[in-house]
Design a protein around this motif. Structure first.
Motif, PDB file in Angstrom:
ATOM      1  N   THR A 111      42.570  45.882  40.839  1.00 33.53           N
ATOM      2  CA  THR A 111      43.145  47.139  40.356  1.00 33.53           C
ATOM      3  C   THR A 111      43.733  48.005  41.455  1.00 33.53           C
ATOM      4  O   THR A 111      44.844  48.492  41.340  1.00 33.53           O
ATOM      5  N   ASN A 112      42.945  48.221  42.516  1.00 28.94           N
ATOM      6  CA  ASN A 112      43.403  49.143  43.563  1.00 28.94           C
ATOM      7  C   ASN A 112      43.584  48.448  44.904  1.00 28.94           C
ATOM      8  O   ASN A 112      43.565  49.083  45.951  1.00 28.94           O
ATOM      9  N   TYR A 113      43.713  47.123  44.863  1.00 27.92           N
ATOM     10  CA  TYR A 113      43.796  46.355  46.106  1.00 27.92           C
ATOM     11  C   TYR A 113      45.168  46.569  46.738  1.00 27.92           C
ATOM     12  O   TYR A 113      46.193  46.414  46.085  1.00 27.92           O
ATOM     13  N   THR A 114      45.175  46.936  48.027  1.00 29.33           N
ATOM     14  CA  THR A 114      46.436  47.053  48.753  1.00 29.33           C
ATOM     15  C   THR A 114      46.394  46.130  49.965  1.00 29.33           C
ATOM     16  O   THR A 114      45.325  45.648  50.346  1.00 29.33           O
ATOM     17  N   ALA A 147      48.873  43.854  45.736  1.00 27.43           N
ATOM     18  CA  ALA A 147      49.350  44.679  44.625  1.00 27.43           C
ATOM     19  C   ALA A 147      50.420  43.945  43.807  1.00 27.43           C
ATOM     20  O   ALA A 147      50.444  44.039  42.575  1.00 27.43           O
ATOM     21  N   HIS A 199      40.186  46.812  49.389  1.00 22.85           N
ATOM     22  CA  HIS A 199      39.853  46.955  47.965  1.00 22.85           C
ATOM     23  C   HIS A 199      39.163  48.277  47.662  1.00 22.85           C
ATOM     24  O   HIS A 199      38.850  48.557  46.506  1.00 22.85           O
ATOM     25  N   GLY A 200      38.874  49.064  48.709  1.00 23.37           N
ATOM     26  CA  GLY A 200      38.315  50.397  48.495  1.00 23.37           C
ATOM     27  C   GLY A 200      36.817  50.440  48.252  1.00 23.37           C
ATOM     28  O   GLY A 200      36.245  51.517  48.106  1.00 23.37           O
ATOM     29  N   GLN A 222      43.904  39.886  42.301  1.00 22.76           N
ATOM     30  CA  GLN A 222      44.209  40.140  43.719  1.00 22.76           C
ATOM     31  C   GLN A 222      44.685  38.840  44.385  1.00 22.76           C
ATOM     32  O   GLN A 222      44.594  37.754  43.816  1.00 22.76           O
TER      33      GLN A 222
END
Lengths: 405, 405
Positions: free
Chosen positions: B304-307, B336, B175-176, B345
């Protein structure tokens, strides 16, 4: 007779009061005041038992100038020793001015809502103290304090000019807690998370803070403590030393940190617990760093099982009679021995003893003046002698080790 | 027509509401209620835009049975889907009983002041629901939920008897953030700091918690995610599976954790930030873990930015027609992709989709009964079919890898 008022009853307040009580020939009357009178009473009870000296106590909110003025006018001391929080330096200085009393502290003023360790606020009191014929001595703990005096003493006796100073502060002690700070966690964590600066070739150089992967550090082999990783850090005594030691090309401050301490601090920073802005929480304004302080062990309680030593000193490179030389002046202080003497760990001890000695210099007339002084502006000889006599003996050796460029 | 009331508008509530809105043939009317109506309104606005479906919203304090009763009597739903906090399961069940409405949740009740994930409190409602002819379905998320249904489906179609079950929950996503939890941090941290238990030879065996140096862990090679260190953990579905899968010799639950997550958690535990007892702070009662929750990223915002992917499933060892066999049933969910579909997520997605499917089973009469049920007590076939159709496709493979004894 000399009556002193000590404001602050934390770990350092405890040491100052006890060390003063050991010298009734100088400190004929001692009053200890703080927000929590019970803490003052506890110190007074221990002093009665240890030295059969009676210490008076009082309650005061050191954020309130009127309360401080009422207290000071009631006590009528010759000197106020401020070992409260650094946020409270200015209110206490204001009250001293109003009451016409001399002032001494161990840590420079810092506003509550931003982490800036700078002398500018207190130096701005220069004219006020001078015009009233009063003396304010700033930063008379160990660092700032003893480290500054090591500098002025080295300059006086061993150097015609000093080119570089490296101040090295090592705590090689073990308090047995997974994480704790050695003095007020709020101040400690602000200090170590700030931007790092050192002085080189006439200006301040910024480097990454100690939690950054690119921070500057090296391993230094400390006397009695051995090799310890030492991190470049900003520390307030550099600001006054740059001003008062002529011709200085470089001054740096290094502090040791263990990996576990840095990991804890990094995590606390990551989750926002080192923030000093207020967060809305269930209708209350909560400052995360203050709430963290409430959870961490009281630094005053760490002494009980503290083992190991602190090693703090300065390495000088300079010229005397045309010859270049490097000298290292340092003190080693043992946590357990400090605890046996005054029931405090070495970090409180090394701060409190110099405050007592500084007060002694002022009350005996060794240090005199009107205005605001950093300790390196005052004669170091008798202070250095007192360090040896009153619990903080120092060594001076030729230094032949390596330092980073 | 089938009207449902969803209580809770966090990450999972968002998924349940959107997945229900995708099936207007079953869910003809949807109401979302929570303590913060603005969160319900935001979900309703997105649903209007995505599916042109109108969702009603309401404000309710799910700790208050009278408020819940007033809400339910106003809405008159066929089913209440509880995706609020686990503390609120019993008040919502009480309100459903009073109003004569069926109930479904995704996580078992837990008292606020102690970390106990146990079904006993909710199982105690068995007679109350049965006597009123109402159905309560407990734990219909992914784990508990889908993992239980994997067990009952495997038992029905692939085994005459199952001897061991290993549930493996892998989040291989990124998740950053330096530290964040994938669902409510308060619940997440309680869960992972509790004593670890697994079932073996008829009794619960305790092992050290995951922050202990002696905790039990091994590296498992997950489909699509690769090898990940997996830690033995207590998880609530084991309690009901031991009761409902006859002849089970051993059941264990494993969850993956990264070293950075564990380090953060260990530090937070060390400094007292995972405490769930109230601490006196400036005249307020503050629960450290709740305050920490206020500082951490909102799990609903992580998408939002979960990979990366989640991989959750069960490995069975048992006998069919006299032959021993090991099978692995699992789902892989992409963070994503989940975010593109419902702006959540995968951890919210894998919990919310099964809740929608369970609700569908109840409203269409596939699941019927009077009393309190865990999902493995209900027929798994149509539910397994719906997982494949509605976003959580699963695989079954023969397992030939290694597991710890």
């Amino acid at each position: 007779m000399s009556r002193i008022l000590i404001i602050g009853a934390g770990g350092v307040g405890n040491v100052v009061a006890k060390k003063c009580a050991q010298h009734p020939e100088v400190f004929t009357e001692i009053v200890v005041a703080s927000r929590t009178r019970a803490k003052c009473d506890a110190i007074a009870a221990e002093i009665k038992q240890l030295y059969n000296v009676t210490v008076k106590t009082a309650e005061v909110d050191a954020d309130s100038v009127p309360q401080l003025v009422a207290l000071i006018n009631g006590v009528k001391p010759q000197l106020v020793i401020n070992v409260a929080l650094p946020y409270q330096d200015l209110t206490i200085m204001d009250a001293c001015l109003e009451c016409g009393v001399n002032y001494l502290d161990t840590a420079n003023y810092e506003p509550q809502d931003s982490a800036h360790f700078e002398y500018s606020w207190q130096w701005a009191y220069q004219d006020k103290f001078r015009d009233k014929g009063l003396m304010a001595v700033l930063g008379c703990g160990f660092d700032p304090g003893v480290t500054n005096i090591f500098c002025s003493w080295a300059r006086k006796h061993h150097y015609d000019s000093i080119q570089t100073i490296d101040i090295l502060d090592c705590n090689a002690g073990d308090h047995g807690h997974p994480f704790a700070t050695n003095f007020n966690p709020e101040i400690n964590i602000r200090e170590v998370t700030q931007t790092v600066r050192h002085w080189r070739d006439g200006r301040w150089i910024e480097t990454p803070p100690i939690l950054d992967d690119n921070c500057v550090h090296f391993s230094f082999d400390y006397p009695e403590a051995g090799p310890r990783e030492s991190y470049l850090l900003y520390h307030e005594e550099m600001e006054s030393l740059v001003r008062h030691i002529d011709g200085l090309k470089r001054i740096r401050f290094w502090m040791t940190f263990g990996q576990a301490y840095l990991t804890h601090l990094k995590v606390l920073e990551n989750v926002g617990m080192t923030r000093i802005d207020a967060v809305d929480y269930e209708g209350h304004k909560i400052i995360p760093l203050r709430f963290l302080k409430a959870l961490l062990p009281d630094p005053g309680s760490l002494g009980t099982n503290y083992t190991g030593k602190t090693v703090i000193g300065c390495i000088f490179d300079g010229v005397k009679d045309g010859r270049q030389s490097r000298k290292y002046i340092y003190n080693v202080c043992d946590h357990a021995e400090a605890f046996r003497e005054v029931q405090a760990q070495a970090v409180s001890y090394t701060t409190g003893v110099p405050a007592m000695i500084g007060a002694m210099m002022m009350l005996t007339g060794e240090w005199q003046g009107a205005g605001v002084y950093n300790v390196e502006q005052l004669d170091p000889d008798r202070f250095m002698d007192c360090l040896n006599r009153y619990g903080l003996p120092w060594q001076i050796v030729d230094f032949d080790g390596q330092l980073p460029d």
